[in-house]
Design a protein around this motif. Structure first.
Motif, mmCIF file in Angstrom:
data_model
loop_
_atom_site.group_PDB
_atom_site.id
_atom_site.type_symbol
_atom_site.label_atom_id
_atom_site.label_comp_id
_atom_site.label_asym_id
_atom_site.label_seq_id
_atom_site.Cartn_x
_atom_site.Cartn_y
_atom_site.Cartn_z
ATOM 1 N N SER A 167 0.783 -1.157 -0.012
ATOM 2 C CA SER A 167 -0.021 0.085 0.074
ATOM 3 C C SER A 167 0.848 1.338 0.033
ATOM 4 O O SER A 167 0.282 2.525 0.259
ATOM 5 C CB SER A 167 -1.000 -0.218 1.183
ATOM 6 N N VAL A 168 2.209 1.101 -0.322
ATOM 7 C CA VAL A 168 2.918 2.262 0.025
ATOM 8 C C VAL A 168 2.605 3.478 -1.279
ATOM 9 O O VAL A 168 2.927 4.727 -1.017
ATOM 10 C CB VAL A 168 4.298 1.851 -0.512
ATOM 11 N N SER A 169 1.843 2.785 -2.482
ATOM 12 C CA SER A 169 1.618 4.055 -3.149
ATOM 13 C C SER A 169 0.196 4.781 -2.778
ATOM 14 O O SER A 169 -0.075 5.959 -3.251
ATOM 15 C CB SER A 169 1.000 3.346 -4.638
ATOM 16 N N ASP A 170 -0.347 4.493 -1.646
ATOM 17 C CA ASP A 170 -1.281 5.536 -0.841
ATOM 18 C C ASP A 170 -0.654 6.157 0.190
ATOM 19 O O ASP A 170 -1.322 6.928 0.446
ATOM 20 C CB ASP A 170 -2.106 4.382 -0.116
ATOM 21 N N TRP A 171 0.549 6.100 0.312
ATOM 22 C CA TRP A 171 1.242 7.034 1.181
ATOM 23 C C TRP A 171 1.212 8.605 0.854
ATOM 24 O O TRP A 171 1.573 8.852 -0.275
ATOM 25 C CB TRP A 171 2.743 6.660 1.427
ATOM 26 N N PRO A 172 0.990 9.568 1.601
ATOM 27 C CA PRO A 172 0.655 10.840 1.214
ATOM 28 C C PRO A 172 2.066 11.407 0.920
ATOM 29 O O PRO A 172 3.139 11.393 1.544
ATOM 30 C CB PRO A 172 0.021 11.393 2.409
ATOM 31 N N VAL A 173 2.109 12.202 -0.127
ATOM 32 C CA VAL A 173 3.261 13.091 -0.559
ATOM 33 C C VAL A 173 2.792 14.620 -0.813
ATOM 34 O O VAL A 173 1.795 14.540 -0.963
ATOM 35 C CB VAL A 173 4.023 12.364 -1.759
ATOM 36 N N GLN A 174 3.721 15.348 -0.485
ATOM 37 C CA GLN A 174 3.527 16.889 -0.900
ATOM 38 C C GLN A 174 4.069 17.062 -2.219
ATOM 39 O O GLN A 174 5.129 17.094 -2.568
ATOM 40 C CB GLN A 174 4.024 17.671 0.213
ATOM 41 N N VAL A 175 3.104 17.773 -2.886
ATOM 42 C CA VAL A 175 3.279 18.520 -4.364
ATOM 43 C C VAL A 175 2.746 19.857 -4.195
ATOM 44 O O VAL A 175 1.756 20.189 -4.198
ATOM 45 C CB VAL A 175 2.649 17.629 -5.497
ATOM 46 N N GLY A 176 3.982 20.682 -4.402
ATOM 47 C CA GLY A 176 3.825 22.198 -4.138
ATOM 48 C C GLY A 176 3.125 22.207 -2.596
ATOM 49 O O GLY A 176 3.582 21.763 -1.640
ATOM 50 N N ALA A 177 1.817 23.053 -2.709
ATOM 51 C CA ALA A 177 1.231 22.969 -1.347
ATOM 52 C C ALA A 177 0.130 22.194 -1.073
ATOM 53 O O ALA A 177 -0.218 22.254 0.023
ATOM 54 C CB ALA A 177 0.528 24.558 -1.196
ATOM 55 N N GLU A 178 0.146 21.027 -2.056
ATOM 56 C CA GLU A 178 -0.961 20.014 -1.611
ATOM 57 C C GLU A 178 -0.535 18.682 -1.123
ATOM 58 O O GLU A 178 0.638 18.502 -1.915
ATOM 59 C CB GLU A 178 -1.620 19.907 -3.170
ATOM 60 N N TRP A 179 -1.165 17.950 -0.487
ATOM 61 C CA TRP A 179 -0.829 16.679 0.016
ATOM 62 C C TRP A 179 -1.990 15.590 -0.760
ATOM 63 O O TRP A 179 -3.049 15.936 -1.154
ATOM 64 C CB TRP A 179 -1.232 16.445 1.356
ATOM 65 N N GLN A 180 -1.282 14.541 -1.247
ATOM 66 C CA GLN A 180 -1.789 13.704 -2.184
ATOM 67 C C GLN A 180 -1.364 12.297 -2.061
ATOM 68 O O GLN A 180 -0.186 12.484 -1.681
ATOM 69 C CB GLN A 180 -2.155 14.219 -3.701
ATOM 70 N N ARG A 181 -2.083 11.445 -2.569
ATOM 71 C CA ARG A 181 -1.616 10.030 -2.439
ATOM 72 C C ARG A 181 -0.414 9.964 -3.418
ATOM 73 O O ARG A 181 -0.457 10.502 -4.239
ATOM 74 C CB ARG A 181 -2.688 8.947 -2.702
ATOM 75 N N ALA A 182 0.612 9.200 -3.127
ATOM 76 C CA ALA A 182 1.789 8.837 -4.088
ATOM 77 C C ALA A 182 1.223 8.505 -5.389
ATOM 78 O O ALA A 182 1.739 9.052 -6.463
ATOM 79 C CB ALA A 182 2.570 7.913 -3.687
ATOM 80 N N ARG A 183 0.104 7.757 -5.619
ATOM 81 C CA ARG A 183 -0.160 7.389 -6.960
ATOM 82 C C ARG A 183 -0.773 8.248 -7.545
ATOM 83 O O ARG A 183 -0.831 8.448 -8.835
ATOM 84 C CB ARG A 183 -1.368 6.168 -6.684
ATOM 85 N N THR A 184 -1.585 9.438 -6.952
ATOM 86 C CA THR A 184 -2.166 10.725 -7.503
ATOM 87 C C THR A 184 -0.855 11.356 -8.114
ATOM 88 O O THR A 184 -0.714 12.107 -9.235
ATOM 89 C CB THR A 184 -2.844 11.276 -6.474
ATOM 90 N N ALA A 185 -0.057 11.635 -7.149
ATOM 91 C CA ALA A 185 1.402 12.253 -7.414
ATOM 92 C C ALA A 185 1.977 11.719 -8.738
ATOM 93 O O ALA A 185 2.424 12.363 -9.654
ATOM 94 C CB ALA A 185 2.237 12.422 -6.530
ATOM 95 N N ILE A 186 2.154 10.489 -8.787
ATOM 96 C CA ILE A 186 2.660 9.825 -9.991
ATOM 97 C C ILE A 186 1.938 9.934 -11.132
ATOM 98 O O ILE A 186 2.363 10.443 -12.234
ATOM 99 C CB ILE A 186 2.554 8.357 -9.806
ATOM 100 N N THR A 187 0.396 10.003 -11.332
ATOM 101 C CA THR A 187 -0.063 10.370 -12.429
ATOM 102 C C THR A 187 0.052 11.650 -12.707
ATOM 103 O O THR A 187 0.091 12.041 -14.149
ATOM 104 C CB THR A 187 -1.757 10.141 -11.938
ATOM 105 N N ARG A 188 -0.070 12.550 -11.949
ATOM 106 C CA ARG A 188 0.191 14.162 -12.222
ATOM 107 C C ARG A 188 1.568 14.273 -12.861
ATOM 108 O O ARG A 188 1.687 15.021 -13.744
ATOM 109 C CB ARG A 188 0.107 14.971 -11.011
ATOM 110 N N LEU A 189 2.651 13.382 -12.307
ATOM 111 C CA LEU A 189 3.900 13.526 -13.005
ATOM 112 C C LEU A 189 4.008 13.153 -14.412
ATOM 113 O O LEU A 189 4.526 13.809 -15.363
ATOM 114 C CB LEU A 189 4.934 12.830 -12.027
ATOM 115 N N VAL A 190 3.429 12.082 -14.680
ATOM 116 C CA VAL A 190 3.142 11.282 -15.949
ATOM 117 C C VAL A 190 2.660 12.245 -16.969
ATOM 118 O O VAL A 190 2.887 12.424 -18.073
ATOM 119 C CB VAL A 190 2.599 10.031 -15.978
ATOM 120 N N LEU A 191 1.408 12.883 -16.504
ATOM 121 C CA LEU A 191 0.616 13.694 -17.471
ATOM 122 C C LEU A 191 1.377 15.088 -17.599
ATOM 123 O O LEU A 191 1.439 15.606 -18.690
ATOM 124 C CB LEU A 191 -0.763 14.041 -16.618
#
Length: 298
Positions: A237-261
């Motif tokens: 479940s490590v991809s559920d871990w929260p990461v900070q992107v800019g001022a926002e906190w989001q799941r790692a999987r969401t941050a991965i999606t945003r990086l890819v896009l």
């Protein structure tokens, strides 16, 4: 989205009326992010593999010691990332990835009360386009002993390395699926360029997310856990871990999606700027982003 870990010997994975059947459990294949066959005695039908492949879902196969030995990935996808585009952009984009990676490593050290966080941040500031001075390797020589102890050697056959390898395999599969969905060919990397590796781009983009696994392993080892069922459940479940992107906190999987896009936008002619994580959340942040995702052990 769900990471499905199969830990029961003799489990059969098949397709039943459009649903993925895992033993006695049925679930929509669209909701699956990754399948982990954590024990060798698992049967996956050709139809199930085809359905997962069309959706870009990876299948991680483990040995008798529950360690990943292979990852089954889709055979192809739309390759809009051309070699010419790579030559023009890869040094600038690699610099962004390495700076984010080193800063994330520094945050792990700082949050765990380890030394050398400031030295890592200084190295991150000095990364040039293409990283010609190999600041990445310089940071690694500081980071690993500071995080895991002076005697730690990456790649050794100990419990910490086994956990790291398992967690990285999970994240890599999540990155590969998002590349598939975005139409980016995972074999055409920015920095990694092995002709024998069909996941060069996935290996590039996973870099700033590796500290999410490192942090989880530090927590698990601090609790005295070894590479057993409980540790695998957390690492799956490590991809559920929260990461900070800019001022926002989001799941790692969401941050991965945003990086890819964001990479796709660069390739399509947009600004050469990637959306990258700054740090991995601590235990106080662990429940923030987990309400609609999870892992299932079957």
């Amino acid at each position: 989205m769900t990471v499905v870990e199969i830990a029961t010997w003799g489990t059969v994975v098949s397709v039943d009326n459009g649903l993925l059947r895992v033993g006695a459990c049925r679930l929509p294949p669209e909701d699956v992010d990754l399948v982990i066959a954590a024990v060798p005695a698992v049967t996956i039908t050709g139809e199930a593999l085809a359905v997962l492949g069309r959706l870009g879902v990876g299948v991680v196969v483990c040995d008798h010691h529950h360690l990943p030995v292979s990852v089954l990935a889709p055979a192809g996808c739309g390759a809009i990332l051309s070699p010419r585009t790579l030559r023009r952009l890869r040094d600038a984009l690699w610099r962004q990835l390495i700076r984010a990676t080193i800063n994330a490593q520094a945050a792990v050290l700082h949050d765990h009360g380890r030394s050398d966080a400031m030295r890592l941040r200084a190295l991150a500031r000095g990364v040039a386009a293409g990283d010609p001075d190999n600041k990445e390797a310089q940071a690694a020589r500081l980071y690993w002993p500071a995080a895991f102890g002076a005697d730690f050697r990456r790649g050794a056959g100990d419990e910490s390395n086994a956990m790291l390898d398992f967690g990285y395999a999970v994240l890599r599969a999540v990155v590969a699926r998002q590349l598939h969905a975005a139409g980016l060919h995972r074999a055409l990397g920015l920095h990694h360029d092995s002709a024998e590796n069909d996941g060069n781009l996935a290996d590039d983009l996973i870099e700033p997310f590796r500290p999410a696994v490192d942090r989880q392993v530090l927590l698990l080892r601090g609790q005295g856990l070894t590479m057993g069922t409980e540790a695998r459940r957390h690492l799956a479940s490590v991809s559920d871990w929260p990461v900070q992107v800019g001022a926002e906190w989001q799941r790692a999987r969401t941050a991965i999606t945003r990086l890819v896009l964001s990479l796709r936008a660069v390739v399509m002619g947009g600004p050469a700027r990637l959306e990258l994580p700054q740090r991995v959340g601590g235990t106080e942040d662990a429940g923030r982003m987990a309400e609609d995702v999870g892992s299932r052990v079957l």
